[in-house]
Write a protein that holds these residues in place. Structure first.
Motif, mmCIF file in Angstrom:
data_model
loop_
_atom_site.group_PDB
_atom_site.id
_atom_site.type_symbol
_atom_site.label_atom_id
_atom_site.label_comp_id
_atom_site.label_asym_id
_atom_site.label_seq_id
_atom_site.Cartn_x
_atom_site.Cartn_y
_atom_site.Cartn_z
ATOM 1 N N PHE A 99 1.829 2.872 30.136
ATOM 2 C CA PHE A 99 2.527 3.696 29.152
ATOM 3 C C PHE A 99 2.451 5.175 29.533
ATOM 4 O O PHE A 99 3.445 5.901 29.499
ATOM 5 N N PHE A 100 1.251 5.608 29.954
ATOM 6 C CA PHE A 100 1.083 7.021 30.301
ATOM 7 C C PHE A 100 1.892 7.405 31.534
ATOM 8 O O PHE A 100 2.500 8.478 31.572
ATOM 9 N N THR A 101 1.917 6.522 32.534
ATOM 10 C CA THR A 101 2.688 6.879 33.727
ATOM 11 C C THR A 101 4.165 7.012 33.378
ATOM 12 O O THR A 101 4.845 7.908 33.875
ATOM 13 N N GLY A 102 4.661 6.102 32.519
ATOM 14 C CA GLY A 102 6.049 6.225 32.080
ATOM 15 C C GLY A 102 6.289 7.526 31.348
ATOM 16 O O GLY A 102 7.263 8.232 31.589
ATOM 17 N N ASP A 146 -5.397 -4.404 27.799
ATOM 18 C CA ASP A 146 -4.953 -3.330 26.904
ATOM 19 C C ASP A 146 -4.995 -1.981 27.625
ATOM 20 O O ASP A 146 -4.070 -1.176 27.508
ATOM 21 N N VAL A 147 -6.060 -1.767 28.417
ATOM 22 C CA VAL A 147 -6.163 -0.500 29.148
ATOM 23 C C VAL A 147 -5.064 -0.416 30.202
ATOM 24 O O VAL A 147 -4.442 0.635 30.396
ATOM 25 N N ALA A 193 -6.533 1.476 23.013
ATOM 26 C CA ALA A 193 -6.807 1.785 24.415
ATOM 27 C C ALA A 193 -6.222 3.138 24.791
ATOM 28 O O ALA A 193 -6.828 3.907 25.543
ATOM 29 N N ILE A 194 -5.058 3.439 24.237
ATOM 30 C CA ILE A 194 -4.431 4.744 24.516
ATOM 31 C C ILE A 194 -5.321 5.858 23.984
ATOM 32 O O ILE A 194 -5.580 6.857 24.665
ATOM 33 N N VAL A 195 -5.822 5.661 22.752
ATOM 34 C CA VAL A 195 -6.659 6.703 22.147
ATOM 35 C C VAL A 195 -7.944 6.891 22.948
ATOM 36 O O VAL A 195 -8.350 8.025 23.239
ATOM 37 N N THR A 196 -8.594 5.775 23.356
ATOM 38 C CA THR A 196 -9.844 5.922 24.113
ATOM 39 C C THR A 196 -9.583 6.535 25.484
ATOM 40 O O THR A 196 -10.410 7.306 25.978
ATOM 41 N N SER A 197 -8.421 6.199 26.103
ATOM 42 C CA SER A 197 -8.118 6.779 27.417
ATOM 43 C C SER A 197 -8.043 8.294 27.346
ATOM 44 O O SER A 197 -8.425 8.990 28.289
ATOM 45 N N LEU A 198 -7.543 8.780 26.192
ATOM 46 C CA LEU A 198 -7.348 10.222 26.057
ATOM 47 C C LEU A 198 -8.657 10.987 26.229
ATOM 48 O O LEU A 198 -8.657 12.129 26.677
#
Lengths: 312, 258
Positions: free
Chosen positions: B229-232, B222-223, B48-53
């Motif tokens: 995670f990104f906000t942190g 997951d998203v 999910a982190i990779v796709t968000s990017l």
């Protein structure tokens, strides 16, 4: 997380924690606390000197001091009363209406039940955070290599927005009281942890060596040497954690709840009971202020030995 | 204590090991079914982190949040420093405002949200107002501390040489209070982001906080975790960056103290 190469100096956690503790603006470290109140004591008159000030002007009497510190509040309240009385905006009720709503709901038990629910969440959450934060902080403060290893992880978790955790934790664990307490505990944990570490690092090296030379047993050493020495800093950490806890408390009740002060505010705004919404927000503010005043009072008593030791 | 850990390479390795240990622990707990089934495993969150990017929606939401936080923070800084220098240098004002400031600073501004939403709606303006109201207090209180701490000798010198008020404000008061102001500004930067996200979680204001709530409601756990995670990460990056800037800009102060 590969970018987790924060500065690797030993005092790493300590310096950052210092920044956190000043969250409320008060200076927790010994040196600055001394400095801050020193500035207060010296009169701070920019035009006069330290010596000249008292001679030129008599110190104000108790009544004068009271008047000086309260007149502005009276002015603000009167202004609010007068200006809002003529308000025609539906969303800005007069202060009189707000107070009437507050009075009604305070006496018929609507608010009292909500406040009890909210505050019990807050206190249990805070208590969990204190126990875990102080316990872990004492260990991390003593064990240097472990502290350096987990330092980036601690700082990452501290930066996670507490409010954003609310939907996730409540969505996962349900809308009961437990998840709310857990969220409050999680949010309050980090400042307490960082401050405890900072406090342990501030233990006099001589005292540390002394305990080592005399082979003071570890439990005794933690209980009678490290804990008292770190206590002022720990208390400062709890003082920082308190408003964070109150905020998370309110947010957790605004998200998915049927009880509590946050629910009272949200529910009254959803049903367009505007004076009640204002009353609820005002009440939360007053409760927050009273708790912080009580806390400072308790801190004075708990740390009397510390202030008496000349740290003032 | 442990000599090998003083070497940077070893330290980095140990830190990575600690992170790996935490992740492994999480995965174990999730796969063992100890947590409710909604909690995603490491692999899900990682993907999910990779796709968000590469998701423009994510970047847009993050950008909106950061812009709102930045605007509120800047307003808070300007108002806080000006008011703080004024209050801190005039004894009468200092005494008169102390209770009011204590009250304001212990006020959970997020509790005011429904009121502010009624007045301004669920807009970015509302978000900026709430952020500014929250971020104001650390700057204000720290600046007051800084302005109060005028050394007697400096104050006397200013009086004896009849330094004009404007010059005194700019060249004596401001630099003297600067280390305190810097701390306040740094703290309020962290608060700005926290509050901006918090506002979006509670209200319908657009931004990353809103996205976290939406994803959670859509059962895309997951998203939601990836966004958290990104906000942190962003908050952490800003905190570290500002600390570095502060250390660099205020070197003169540190040297004086040593």
């Amino acid at each position: 997380m590969t970018s987790a190469t924060a500065p690797a100096s030993p005092g790493d956690v300590g310096t950052q924690a210092n920044g956190t503790t000043s969250g409320t603006g008060s200076q927790p470290s010994r040196a600055s606390r001394r400095g801050a109140s020193g500035g207060r004591a010296s009169g701070g008159r920019a035009s006069g000197g330290r010596q000249a000030a008292p001679r030129r002007k008599k110190p104000p009497t108790a009544a004068g001091q009271l008047l000086q510190s309260t007149w502005l509040i009276v002015v603000v309240l009167v202004l609010w009363w007068v200006l809002s009385a003529r308000s025609t905006n539906f969303f800005i009720p007069s202060l009189q209406q707000i107070l009437e709503a507050l009075g009604t709901d305070l006496t018929n038990g609507v608010i009292a039940g909500g406040a009890l629910y909210s505050l019990s969440n807050l206190f249990v959450g805070l208590a969990i955070a204190v126990v875990l934060g102080v316990g872990l902080g004492l260990v991390l403060g003593e064990v240097g290599w472990l502290r350096r290893v987990v330092d980036p992880v601690i700082h990452f978790f501290r930066c996670i927005p507490q409010a954003a955790l609310v939907p996730l934790i409540i969505g996962t664990f349900g809308i009961g009281q437990g998840p709310k307490m857990g969220t409050i505990a999680f949010a309050c944990f980090w400042p307490i942890l960082l401050n405890t570490i900072d406090g342990v690092l501030g233990v006099e090296p001589t005292v540390r060596h002394f305990s080592k030379v005399y082979r003071v047993p570890k439990p005794l050493y933690f209980r009678r040497v490290v804990l008292p020495a770190a206590l002022p800093q720990i208390v400062a950490g709890v003082r920082v954690a308190l408003p964070i806890g109150i905020t998370v408390m309110v947010v957790s009740e605004m998200f998915a709840s049927t009880e509590g002060l946050g629910f009272y505010i949200l529910n009254s705004s959803a049903t367009f009971q505007v004076p009640q919404t204002w009353a609820g927000a005002l009440l939360v503010g007053v409760v927050g202020y009273l708790l912080s005043v009580l806390f400072v009072f308790a801190e004075r008593r708990l740390l009397r030995w510390y202030y008496a030791s000349g740290a003032k | 204590m442990n000599p090998t850990l003083s070497r940077p390479a070893w330290l980095l390795l140990a830190r990575l090991g600690a992170v790996a240990l935490i992740l492994a622990l999480w995965q174990t707990v999730v796969s063992a079914g100890l947590l409710p089934s909604m909690v995603p495993g490491i692999a899900d969150v990682a993907s999910a982190i990779v796709t968000s990017l590469s998701n423009p929606l994510f970047w847009g939401a993050l950008g909106r949040t950061l812009l709102a936080a930045l605007a509120g923070w800047m307003i808070a800084t300007v108002v806080g420093v000006v008011l703080g220098l004024l209050i801190g240098s005039i004894r009468f004002l200092d005494r008169s405002t102390s209770i009011l400031i204590d009250f304001g600073r212990s006020f959970p501004v997020l509790a005011l949200m429904p009121v502010v939403i009624m007045l301004l709606g669920s807009t970015t303006t509302m978000e900026i107002v709430v952020v500014a109201l929250s971020a104001l207090w650390p700057v204000l209180v720290q600046t007051i501390y800084g302005a109060r701490r005028q050394e007697a000798a400096v104050a006397d010198t200013v009086a004896v040489f009849r330094i004009p008020a404007g010059l005194r404000f700019r060249r004596v008061l401001l630099p003297g209070a600067m280390p305190f102001i810097a701390t306040g500004v740094r703290i309020s930067s962290a608060i700005s982001i926290l509050v901006a996200v918090g506002v979006e979680v509670i209200s319908q204001a657009p931004g990353i906080g809103r996205q976290i709530t939406l994803m959670q409601q859509n059962q895309q756990w997951d998203v939601a975790f990836a966004y958290l995670f990104f906000t942190g990460l962003v908050g952490w990056g800003i905190a570290v960056g500002l600390q570095k800037i502060e250390d660099k800009l205020l070197t003169w102060k540190r040297q004086m103290n040593d």
